[in-house]
Design a protein around this motif. Sequence first.
Motif, mmCIF file in Angstrom:
data_model
loop_
_atom_site.group_PDB
_atom_site.id
_atom_site.type_symbol
_atom_site.label_atom_id
_atom_site.label_comp_id
_atom_site.label_asym_id
_atom_site.label_seq_id
_atom_site.Cartn_x
_atom_site.Cartn_y
_atom_site.Cartn_z
ATOM 1 N N ILE A 1 8.124 10.830 -3.974
ATOM 2 C CA ILE A 1 9.532 10.392 -3.241
ATOM 3 C C ILE A 1 10.595 11.401 -3.257
ATOM 4 O O ILE A 1 11.252 11.690 -2.514
ATOM 5 N N ASN A 2 10.500 12.428 -4.226
ATOM 6 C CA ASN A 2 11.522 13.375 -4.736
ATOM 7 C C ASN A 2 10.578 14.462 -4.852
ATOM 8 O O ASN A 2 11.044 15.162 -5.939
ATOM 9 N N PRO A 3 10.038 15.152 -3.996
ATOM 10 C CA PRO A 3 9.350 16.460 -4.015
ATOM 11 C C PRO A 3 10.183 17.739 -4.342
ATOM 12 O O PRO A 3 11.012 17.972 -3.633
ATOM 13 N N PRO A 4 9.757 18.288 -5.546
ATOM 14 C CA PRO A 4 10.669 19.446 -5.920
ATOM 15 C C PRO A 4 10.676 20.752 -4.893
ATOM 16 O O PRO A 4 11.753 21.440 -4.900
ATOM 17 N N VAL B 1 16.950 14.007 -14.623
ATOM 18 C CA VAL B 1 15.577 14.413 -14.776
ATOM 19 C C VAL B 1 14.861 13.950 -13.658
ATOM 20 O O VAL B 1 14.861 12.928 -13.084
ATOM 21 N N ASN B 2 13.885 14.882 -13.086
ATOM 22 C CA ASN B 2 13.039 14.650 -12.102
ATOM 23 C C ASN B 2 11.419 15.020 -12.544
ATOM 24 O O ASN B 2 11.386 15.904 -13.653
ATOM 25 N N SER B 3 10.461 14.778 -11.947
ATOM 26 C CA SER B 3 9.268 15.339 -12.335
ATOM 27 C C SER B 3 8.557 15.735 -11.068
ATOM 28 O O SER B 3 8.782 15.634 -9.835
ATOM 29 N N ALA B 4 7.639 16.914 -11.443
ATOM 30 C CA ALA B 4 7.337 17.778 -10.365
ATOM 31 C C ALA B 4 6.114 17.090 -9.496
ATOM 32 O O ALA B 4 5.727 17.546 -8.232
ATOM 33 N N ASP B 5 5.633 15.833 -9.802
ATOM 34 C CA ASP B 5 4.448 15.206 -9.274
ATOM 35 C C ASP B 5 5.156 14.047 -8.339
ATOM 36 O O ASP B 5 4.316 13.169 -8.327
ATOM 37 N N THR C 1 1.314 16.924 -15.217
ATOM 38 C CA THR C 1 0.173 16.941 -16.058
ATOM 39 C C THR C 1 -0.491 15.538 -16.026
ATOM 40 O O THR C 1 -0.117 14.730 -15.292
ATOM 41 N N LEU C 2 -1.266 15.246 -16.853
ATOM 42 C CA LEU C 2 -2.187 14.086 -17.007
ATOM 43 C C LEU C 2 -1.317 13.279 -17.762
ATOM 44 O O LEU C 2 -1.652 11.932 -17.646
ATOM 45 N N GLN C 3 -0.157 13.356 -18.390
ATOM 46 C CA GLN C 3 0.730 12.437 -18.986
ATOM 47 C C GLN C 3 1.720 11.923 -18.209
ATOM 48 O O GLN C 3 2.221 11.031 -18.419
ATOM 49 N N SER C 4 2.161 12.673 -16.936
ATOM 50 C CA SER C 4 3.147 12.554 -16.275
ATOM 51 C C SER C 4 2.908 11.532 -15.387
ATOM 52 O O SER C 4 1.492 11.260 -15.205
ATOM 53 N N ARG C 5 3.630 10.594 -14.581
ATOM 54 C CA ARG C 5 3.192 9.478 -13.813
ATOM 55 C C ARG C 5 3.922 9.626 -12.468
ATOM 56 O O ARG C 5 4.512 8.687 -11.769
ATOM 57 N N GLY C 6 4.271 10.653 -11.920
ATOM 58 C CA GLY C 6 4.839 10.970 -10.721
ATOM 59 C C GLY C 6 6.073 10.098 -10.653
ATOM 60 O O GLY C 6 6.908 10.429 -11.622
ATOM 61 N N HIS C 7 6.540 9.384 -9.806
ATOM 62 C CA HIS C 7 8.007 8.653 -9.676
ATOM 63 C C HIS C 7 8.232 7.913 -10.858
ATOM 64 O O HIS C 7 9.110 7.909 -11.450
ATOM 65 N N GLY C 8 7.090 7.438 -11.366
ATOM 66 C CA GLY C 8 6.971 6.412 -12.638
ATOM 67 C C GLY C 8 7.129 7.267 -13.866
ATOM 68 O O GLY C 8 7.545 6.449 -14.659
ATOM 69 N N ASN D 1 0.902 -1.110 0.024
ATOM 70 C CA ASN D 1 0.123 0.011 0.058
ATOM 71 C C ASN D 1 0.804 1.024 0.149
ATOM 72 O O ASN D 1 0.623 2.187 -0.577
ATOM 73 N N LEU D 2 1.828 1.299 0.812
ATOM 74 C CA LEU D 2 2.756 2.504 0.749
ATOM 75 C C LEU D 2 3.355 2.566 -0.458
ATOM 76 O O LEU D 2 3.721 3.725 -0.883
ATOM 77 N N LEU D 3 3.953 1.696 -1.084
ATOM 78 C CA LEU D 3 4.439 1.647 -2.414
ATOM 79 C C LEU D 3 3.421 2.094 -3.569
ATOM 80 O O LEU D 3 3.959 2.947 -4.312
ATOM 81 N N ILE D 4 2.222 1.728 -3.312
ATOM 82 C CA ILE D 4 1.492 2.322 -4.422
ATOM 83 C C ILE D 4 1.184 3.796 -4.171
ATOM 84 O O ILE D 4 1.384 4.647 -5.147
ATOM 85 N N LEU D 5 1.106 4.512 -3.092
ATOM 86 C CA LEU D 5 0.924 5.817 -2.632
ATOM 87 C C LEU D 5 2.436 6.547 -3.239
ATOM 88 O O LEU D 5 2.230 7.509 -3.741
ATOM 89 N N ALA D 6 3.505 6.010 -2.720
ATOM 90 C CA ALA D 6 4.606 6.671 -3.052
ATOM 91 C C ALA D 6 4.888 6.813 -4.509
ATOM 92 O O ALA D 6 5.416 7.806 -4.862
ATOM 93 N N GLY D 7 4.632 5.850 -5.182
ATOM 94 C CA GLY D 7 4.394 5.895 -6.931
ATOM 95 C C GLY D 7 3.487 6.695 -7.613
ATOM 96 O O GLY D 7 3.767 6.684 -8.677
#
Length: 357
Positions: A304-307, A297-301, A330-337, A229-235
Amino acid sequence: MSRVLKLAAAALAGALIATGPVQAAPEPAAHDYVIKDFRFRTGETLPELKIRYHTLGAPKLDAAGKVTNAVLILHGTGGSGRSFTNPLFADVLFTPGGLLDPAKYFIIMPDNIGHGASSKPSDGLRAKFPKYDYADMVEAQHALVTSLKIDRLRLIMGTSMGCMHSFIWAETYPQGAKALMPLACQPVEIAGRNRLWRRMAIEAITSDPAWMGGDYKTQPVQGLKTAANLLILAGAAPLPLQAQLPTRAAVDEYVARELPRRIAGMDANDFIYQVDSSRTYDPSKDLEKITAPMTWVNSADDFINPPELGLAEAAMTRLKTTRYILIPATLQSRGHGTHTHAALWKDELEALLKRSE
């Protein structure tokens, strides 16, 4: 122009527009490399450490007999080298004419220590398996690369844990690669919320009565459920998740389907070792040792690595050969993934390969 750049959402959307039929990437070949009497940083040893690795393409030699086209791609926590057969990654990069076309590059994708088909606790030693860390993993990767007669890699690319491995490579072996592309990590000690969720996941398992100090008769399922469950949220990423699960019923259905799938392939010892192997990671002291061209490269959403922590901006004052990219939410980004969605950052990879020729 600042070296800390943000990709525009419009350009991001443009990168996702289909340009025609997608040709599937080829299937990688699997190999095993065995390191005799491997000594871990704890002082523990294994008489044989097996590293499974997967390859695409073939090595090409220059006039001096040196391999010139080797690319090392490093997976994240809980993954394996085969993680990169995901069509979102492989069918963008590994297809004919792609940026990492196997006709041009010799691509090496290892299963890191404790992962995939490489040596790991669940092979039999369980909690008596040596307490490996990221430095051990990178040492084994370097031994593998050396065994393949590669003096200098054309590129090291890593996602999540592999992103952190990329920073260790760049500092430990400054001449080990002509270019590096770490995706989804920070070059600092694992602390704050990042360490918090890891510790919570580990303690969920070790507090399960079925744990039995790692000598469980059956998997400690309740602990694994909490960890998963924690992994699902983190990703997860908030914008696409809200769009995909717009109702309470949709969320309930998702959890009922996804949670059993997640824990089906988990081993409690393997998971604890994988998550805890980050405990000694901290490349922040030696960032000036990084001299190879790098695009980070990082992502804003990314949960795990909040900007907003500003860690990347602080590091960039010391990374003189690095270009930093923050992909917007965006709707195309996938957070950590987002690290696996190559369409979102492939233009940056193309630019890195050109500036490091």
